[in-house]
Design a protein around this motif. Sequence first.
Motif, PDB file in Angstrom:
ATOM      1  N   PHE A  60       0.919  -1.250   0.161  1.00 54.41           N
ATOM      2  CA  PHE A  60      -0.005   0.169  -0.120  1.00 54.41           C
ATOM      3  C   PHE A  60       0.907   1.184  -0.116  1.00 54.41           C
ATOM      4  O   PHE A  60       2.087   1.171   0.438  1.00 54.41           O
ATOM      5  N   GLU A  61       0.313   2.468  -0.291  1.00 55.58           N
ATOM      6  CA  GLU A  61       1.153   3.704  -0.265  1.00 55.58           C
ATOM      7  C   GLU A  61       1.569   3.972   1.062  1.00 55.58           C
ATOM      8  O   GLU A  61       1.051   3.489   2.193  1.00 55.58           O
ATOM      9  N   PRO A  62       2.769   4.392   1.345  1.00 53.72           N
ATOM     10  CA  PRO A  62       3.214   4.608   2.551  1.00 53.72           C
ATOM     11  C   PRO A  62       2.813   5.748   3.394  1.00 53.72           C
ATOM     12  O   PRO A  62       3.538   6.782   3.798  1.00 53.72           O
ATOM     13  N   ILE A  63       1.438   5.637   3.533  1.00 48.86           N
ATOM     14  CA  ILE A  63       0.786   6.758   4.643  1.00 48.86           C
ATOM     15  C   ILE A  63       0.112   6.231   5.504  1.00 48.86           C
ATOM     16  O   ILE A  63      -0.351   5.006   5.419  1.00 48.86           O
ATOM     17  N   HIS A  64      -0.334   6.828   6.627  1.00 49.20           N
ATOM     18  CA  HIS A  64      -1.356   6.190   7.519  1.00 49.20           C
ATOM     19  C   HIS A  64      -2.913   6.428   7.057  1.00 49.20           C
ATOM     20  O   HIS A  64      -3.255   7.429   6.343  1.00 49.20           O
ATOM     21  N   TYR A  65      -3.446   5.406   7.129  1.00 58.65           N
ATOM     22  CA  TYR A  65      -4.985   5.259   6.591  1.00 58.65           C
ATOM     23  C   TYR A  65      -6.034   5.551   7.598  1.00 58.65           C
ATOM     24  O   TYR A  65      -6.533   5.029   8.409  1.00 58.65           O
ATOM     25  N   ILE A  66      -6.091   7.160   7.781  1.00 60.00           N
ATOM     26  CA  ILE A  66      -7.090   7.581   8.857  1.00 60.00           C
ATOM     27  C   ILE A  66      -8.146   7.973   7.696  1.00 60.00           C
ATOM     28  O   ILE A  66      -7.982   9.108   6.948  1.00 60.00           O
ATOM     29  N   LEU A  67      -9.364   7.319   7.784  1.00 61.23           N
ATOM     30  CA  LEU A  67     -10.417   7.550   6.716  1.00 61.23           C
ATOM     31  C   LEU A  67     -11.706   8.165   7.213  1.00 61.23           C
ATOM     32  O   LEU A  67     -12.093   7.897   8.502  1.00 61.23           O
ATOM     33  N   PRO A  68     -12.365   9.050   6.805  1.00 59.27           N
ATOM     34  CA  PRO A  68     -13.582   9.861   7.544  1.00 59.27           C
ATOM     35  C   PRO A  68     -14.786   8.426   7.248  1.00 59.27           C
ATOM     36  O   PRO A  68     -14.801   7.909   6.269  1.00 59.27           O
ATOM     37  N   SER A  69     -15.848   8.570   8.249  1.00 63.83           N
ATOM     38  CA  SER A  69     -16.901   7.683   8.152  1.00 63.83           C
ATOM     39  C   SER A  69     -17.764   8.090   6.842  1.00 63.83           C
ATOM     40  O   SER A  69     -17.745   8.939   6.429  1.00 63.83           O
ATOM     41  N   TYR A  70     -18.283   6.897   6.334  1.00 70.30           N
ATOM     42  CA  TYR A  70     -18.843   6.975   4.845  1.00 70.30           C
ATOM     43  C   TYR A  70     -18.255   7.126   3.823  1.00 70.30           C
ATOM     44  O   TYR A  70     -18.803   7.366   2.795  1.00 70.30           O
ATOM     45  N   CYS A  71     -17.028   7.201   3.907  1.00 67.22           N
ATOM     46  CA  CYS A  71     -16.006   7.521   2.565  1.00 67.22           C
ATOM     47  C   CYS A  71     -16.241   6.193   1.832  1.00 67.22           C
ATOM     48  O   CYS A  71     -16.253   5.082   2.229  1.00 67.22           O
ATOM     49  N   ARG A  72     -16.076   6.466   0.473  1.00 63.95           N
ATOM     50  CA  ARG A  72     -15.410   5.542  -0.396  1.00 63.95           C
ATOM     51  C   ARG A  72     -14.294   5.662  -0.993  1.00 63.95           C
ATOM     52  O   ARG A  72     -13.644   6.669  -1.660  1.00 63.95           O
TER      53      ARG A  72
END
Length: 604
Positions: A191-203
Amino acid sequence: LFFGANKNIVCVVDSVFANPGISPIPEQRAVLYGVGTAETFLKSLSAGDELTVFLGTDLASTPGLLTDFKEQMGGSDHIILKNGVPADVWDEEHPRTCMGISQDKTKVYLMVVDGRRAGYSAGATLSVLGDLFLAIGAYDAVNLDGGGSSAMVINQQIVNRPSDNKERAVGNGVLVISKAPIDDVTARLEFEPIHYILPSYCRFIPQVTAYNQYGLIVNPDFKDYTLSCSPEIGYIDESNAFVAYGNPGHGTITATYNGISVTKDVTIQETDFAMRLDSVILDGYEEYPIEISAIIDDKEFVLNPSTPQWEVTDPEICGISNGVLSGLKNGVTTVTGKLDDFTGSLKVKVEIPQTHIQQADQFTSGWELTSISAINDVALTPHANGETNLEYTYKSGRQPYIQMAKTFSFYSIPDTFRITLNTGDTKCSKITMSMKGGLMSTSQIMEWPAVNPNEDFTYEVAMNDFLDDKEDLGNYPVQFQYLKFFLDASSQTAGQKYKIRIKNFDLVYDKVTLSVPNIALASALRVFPNPVKAGETDVYLQIEEPAEISVQVYDLNGKLLVSKNYGKCESGIIAIPISSLQPGNYLLNINKDGKSDVAKLIIK
């Protein structure tokens, strides 16, 4: 290599010459270049002279530590990271080329950041570069060259967008060559080397890189994986994208291909939502998944458009299904969506082009004609045949020009803007034009190639080239602003009247293959076979009823290639000669009882 640092290098002079700007470096030779006193010294040498070169290099923090090098490269005096900590501060945004290394000294990171491109990228400050290098795992990093010299080439292809809009000639660069065997088999995914902090309901569609067994990239944007996720944080939709649930939480997503997997930690976080666009244009052909965005750590995410509850004020103008809009009829309406405590609205304008080519403006009103004192009696005169004359009387003066300005929006979503003109006896030293896309922060001024007097010339602006992302509907409508003619004063005669003929001022819509207003009329102008194989002598036009018929074949630049007048034809089939045409796309202008329609012809 005989060159190195911290040692005496005995050399013999081959030749001494003035710097021509580009100096080839012969094999097993070096070129010494001097400025000031160094130049004076080099000019004093003669072929056969022996001299000693010493390249002293050391660490200011630890004198005497470094003794010799296999290779050496210098950067600027701006340090981005030092021992994992941001060092210098240069808070100006510029295109950047920079290099970093990992703490264990086993990895080298090469980075290029684009800049100075309105609506795309302004560049990066050193503090931003420090964050980027820390994110990918660097411990130390240095700033190299920048500006128009910032370019990255992978397998002979420029993969960034240099600020000069083209590759700039430079004196040096960093070359990385793999000696591993050629191997296109995927052996590892990342995966890309970043932290995956995602918003709720996101696609969310993650970026996955495929590597071979030697650690070389097979595909930087690998798509053939199957995605899975922790069931408590979301699900994978039918297009293999991760869709987050509305509640905060922690879990993982996993990409799998041919028995190879990679897993990434994911955090779902509540955040505020906003409509990415406040208005959109639909052309009746392309659908638009409504974009609701959320920002986390300066990164924008798009929510799953089917999650909110949507309502269309006038469902006759546009339809909606699972958050995806489609244009139905010309007009303007509003779409409103609700999700938890969020309410957003979108103005929707539907403009369905009915013809393959339509005039961009009628020249009847709104144009402002400006010039300096060298020009008199400037006027725009539209004619019934669709042409418009720009007429003026030359007076006298230096650097005369005529600017015809009118800010108006192009209709719908054109693929190409096309102008054909004939400057007559007017010789132009330069012609420029200004346009602006919806997401552009500034206008873009385009300079035309040379235009010969008394010759038809067609200039095209493809939206694919003009816009950074033609598919982003936020770029529409595209605005025209002005057309400016710089006149060659030496070719002008005082008191003489001149005329520039604007023969076409058109928009081209590739989705509309026939310039007819309805399907019934289109079926009455059936051209077949289409596509046709190269080498065939004719294609055929079916006539449903008696009519006067003439046909002209043009290339996509508007050049006439074939013209034939058939006179009065009975219903049936007529042959259109194409033996002289090469494989490509063409336009057939079909004149039926004085009314013209255009069909697209493809020769393969």
